[in-house]
Design an enzyme around this catalytic site. Structure first.
Site, PDB file in Angstrom:
ATOM      1  N   ASP A 125      -3.936  -3.623   3.212  1.00  0.00           N
ATOM      2  CA  ASP A 125      -4.422  -2.577   4.155  1.00  0.00           C
ATOM      3  C   ASP A 125      -4.128  -3.262   5.220  1.00  0.00           C
ATOM      4  OD1 ASP A 125      -5.329  -0.155   2.999  1.00  0.00           O
ATOM      5  OD2 ASP A 125      -7.389  -1.257   2.394  1.00  0.00           O
ATOM      6  N   LYS A 147      -2.402   2.714  13.027  1.00  0.00           N
ATOM      7  CA  LYS A 147      -3.127   2.088  14.431  1.00  0.00           C
ATOM      8  C   LYS A 147      -2.622   0.941  14.857  1.00  0.00           C
ATOM      9  CE  LYS A 147      -7.363   2.574  12.072  1.00  0.00           C
ATOM     10  NZ  LYS A 147      -6.904   3.508  10.891  1.00  0.00           N
ATOM     11  N   ASP A 154       0.770  -1.204  -0.064  1.00  0.00           N
ATOM     12  CA  ASP A 154      -0.018   0.048  -0.133  1.00  0.00           C
ATOM     13  C   ASP A 154       0.865   1.113  -0.068  1.00  0.00           C
ATOM     14  OD1 ASP A 154      -1.986   1.784   0.400  1.00  0.00           O
ATOM     15  OD2 ASP A 154      -3.217   0.644   1.773  1.00  0.00           O
TER      16      ASP A 154
HETATM   17  N1  LIG Z   1     -15.908   1.027   3.221  1.00  0.00           N
HETATM   18  C1  LIG Z   1     -14.796   0.538   3.724  1.00  0.00           C
HETATM   19  N2  LIG Z   1     -14.598  -0.068   4.865  1.00  0.00           N
HETATM   20  C2  LIG Z   1     -13.177  -0.390   5.221  1.00  0.00           C
HETATM   21  N3  LIG Z   1     -12.386   0.017   4.747  1.00  0.00           N
HETATM   22  C3  LIG Z   1     -12.320   1.003   3.740  1.00  0.00           C
HETATM   23  C4  LIG Z   1     -13.509   1.311   3.127  1.00  0.00           C
HETATM   24  N4  LIG Z   1     -13.365   2.019   2.151  1.00  0.00           N
HETATM   25  C5  LIG Z   1     -11.826   2.305   1.570  1.00  0.00           C
HETATM   26  N5  LIG Z   1     -11.476   1.250   2.692  1.00  0.00           N
HETATM   27  C6  LIG Z   1      -9.954   1.428   2.993  1.00  0.00           C
HETATM   28  O1  LIG Z   1      -9.740   2.096   4.152  1.00  0.00           O
HETATM   29  C7  LIG Z   1      -8.167   2.450   4.032  1.00  0.00           C
HETATM   30  C8  LIG Z   1      -8.015   3.231   5.266  1.00  0.00           C
HETATM   31  O2  LIG Z   1      -7.964   2.817   6.368  1.00  0.00           O
HETATM   32  P1  LIG Z   1      -8.141   3.854   7.593  1.00  0.00           P
HETATM   33  O3  LIG Z   1      -9.567   4.226   7.781  1.00  0.00           O
HETATM   34  O4  LIG Z   1      -7.863   2.695   8.535  1.00  0.00           O
HETATM   35  O5  LIG Z   1      -7.043   4.767   7.481  1.00  0.00           O
HETATM   36  C9  LIG Z   1      -8.029   2.812   2.696  1.00  0.00           C
HETATM   37  O6  LIG Z   1      -6.763   2.888   2.252  1.00  0.00           O
HETATM   38  P2  LIG Z   1      -6.214   3.924   1.161  1.00  0.00           P
HETATM   39  O7  LIG Z   1      -6.095   5.083   2.064  1.00  0.00           O
HETATM   40  O8  LIG Z   1      -4.879   3.113   1.163  1.00  0.00           O
HETATM   41  O9  LIG Z   1      -6.975   3.862   0.079  1.00  0.00           O
HETATM   42  C10 LIG Z   1      -9.108   1.834   1.994  1.00  0.00           C
HETATM   43  O10 LIG Z   1      -8.468   0.854   1.181  1.00  0.00           O
HETATM   44 MG   LIG Z   2      -4.919   1.418   2.226  1.00  0.00          MG
HETATM   45 MG   LIG Z   3      -3.480   3.343  -0.401  1.00  0.00          MG
END
Ligand SMILES: Nc1ncnc2c1ncn2[C@@H]1O[C@H](COP(=O)(O)O)[C@@H](OP(=O)(O)O)[C@H]1O
Ligand SMILES: [Mg+2]
Ligand SMILES: [Mg+2]
Ligand SMILES: [Mg+2]
Length: 344
Positions: free
Chosen positions: A284, A257, A135
């Site tokens: 992720d 986290k 990622d």
């Molecule tokens: N509906 C959903 N439920 C859970 N995770 C999701 C989501 N939509 C997007 N994400 C993912 O949540 C990641 C970020 O997690 P967090 O909320 O822990 O920061 C995103 O990574 P990216 O930022 O790399 O796209 C994406 O892949």
């Molecule tokens: Mg991500």
């Molecule tokens: Mg990303």
């Protein structure tokens, strides 16, 4: 030394560990350069996501080319692909990415080489052999806010995560000194423990990290996404109430986290699904997963099942994620199950 140390005395995955750290360090520098150059008050007020797009592609190009340099035969599962950078339509973005990559690396790459490097990340994943999960920027929303984001790289061998590196350019090294220098690199290899060092330092600066030893959930604190679309804040709050938790949740973006819980800044990671349809992606969670486990923690989905990284690019056998120290993990999972059962 780990049980897997080979006859020459070199630790299991030592070369992979060093290469992954080199890659994450380089990509972290790319992200910081993009933030400095492209994230302005204007992009923030207009909610213009283009800087993170440039950073995503550039960081993936840099990581993939470093992996290819060290391990030319290894496959990579990366979040991004180069489709949007091709042709006339992609020209403006492509030029920005080429400039950025070449402003941060010693060996300039042509546009074609950069596109090819990005597209090395299209591997389908699966249960056998070895592949990396990348990622390039996790927590894109946090990146744009100038808050937490992470560069996350893991090595999966025969369906299990064996190595994970998470670069957190904006995370305080010592959480009780948030005004001091920021930038943390967390790393773990299966069987060898989890470690952190300041970004930009070498292995001699590493110190071992471990989860907190909290034994009563009422004394615990939990960590969740900033984005309510990624984890249900309301379900998390119900679980916290059942566990007697009175501390406010620590909200932060990205796999920072996992690092926070792995080093005891908080005690529980909760990611309750917000929909029945979203499927979590391996990039992720892969690096954070092995770091948590090597720090003495446990990680599972909302049913208490281990995350299954052997299926492909997604965690299609799992829903949500829960992580905590071994002392409270079973109690947390019981509260998750009760809370979800009461919703039905
Ligand atoms: N509906 C959903 N439920 C859970 N995770 C999701 C989501 N939509 C997007 N994400 C993912 O949540 C990641 C970020 O997690 P967090 O909320 O822990 O920061 C995103 O990574 P990216 O930022 O790399 O796209 C994406 O892949
Ligand atoms: Mg991500
Ligand atoms: Mg990303
Ligand atoms: Mg994304």
């Amino acid at each position: 030394m780990s049980a897997r140390a080979c006859a020459t005395g070199v630790a299991y995955l030592a070369k992979e560990r060093a290469a992954a750290i080199e890659a994450v360090e380089s990509a972290s520098r790319v992200c910081k350069a993009v933030f400095k150059k492209l994230v302005t008050d204007e992009t923030l007020t207009k909610k213009d996501k283009s800087p993170v797009t440039v950073a995503d592609f550039s960081a993936q190009a840099v990581v993939n080319s470093i992996i290819e340099k060290h391990f030319p035969d290894d496959a990579i599962v990366g979040e991004e692909d180069a489709k949007d950078l091709r042709g006339d339509e992609g020209r403006a973005l492509r030029e920005k990415v080429v400039d950025l990559v070449n402003s941060t690396t010693k060996h300039p790459m042509s546009a074609d080489e950069i596109l090819r490097a990005i597209d090395r990340g299209q591997y389908a994943g699966g249960p056998t052999g070895r592949h990396w999960a990348l990622d390039p920027i996790d927590g894109t929303k946090g990146f744009l806010r100038g808050e937490q984001f992470a560069v996350c790289l893991a090595l999966i061998i025969d369906g299990k995560v064996r190595l994970g590196v998470v670069g957190c350019p904006n995370l305080p090294y010592n959480i009780s000194k948030p005004d001091e220098e920021r930038g943390v690199l967390a790393v773990a290899v299966e069987g060898q423990g989890a470690f952190q060092r300041k970004l930009g330092t070498d292995q001699s600066a590493e110190t071992r990290i471990s989860v907190s030893n909290v034994m009563e959930t009422r004394d615990a604190s939990f960590c969740e996404s900033v984005e309510a679309a990624h984890a249900s804040h309301s379900d998390n709050a119900k679980i916290a109430a059942l566990l007697g938790i009175s501390k406010q949740p620590v909200r932060m973006d990205s796999q920072c986290k996992y690092v926070a819980v792995a080093r005891g800044d908080a005690d529980i990671y909760l990611r309750l699904p917000t929909s029945n349809t979203y499927v979590e992606k391996i990039w992720d969670h892969a690096a954070g997963n092995v770091i948590m486990q090597e720090a003495g923690g446990r990680v599972s989905d909302i049913e208490g099942k281990e995350l299954d990284f052997s299926i492909g690019r997604t965690l299609s056998a799992n829903k949500g994620v829960v992580a905590a120290g071994a002392g409270i993990f079973d109690t947390v999972i019981a509260a998750v199950k009760t809370t979800l059962a009461n919703k039905r």
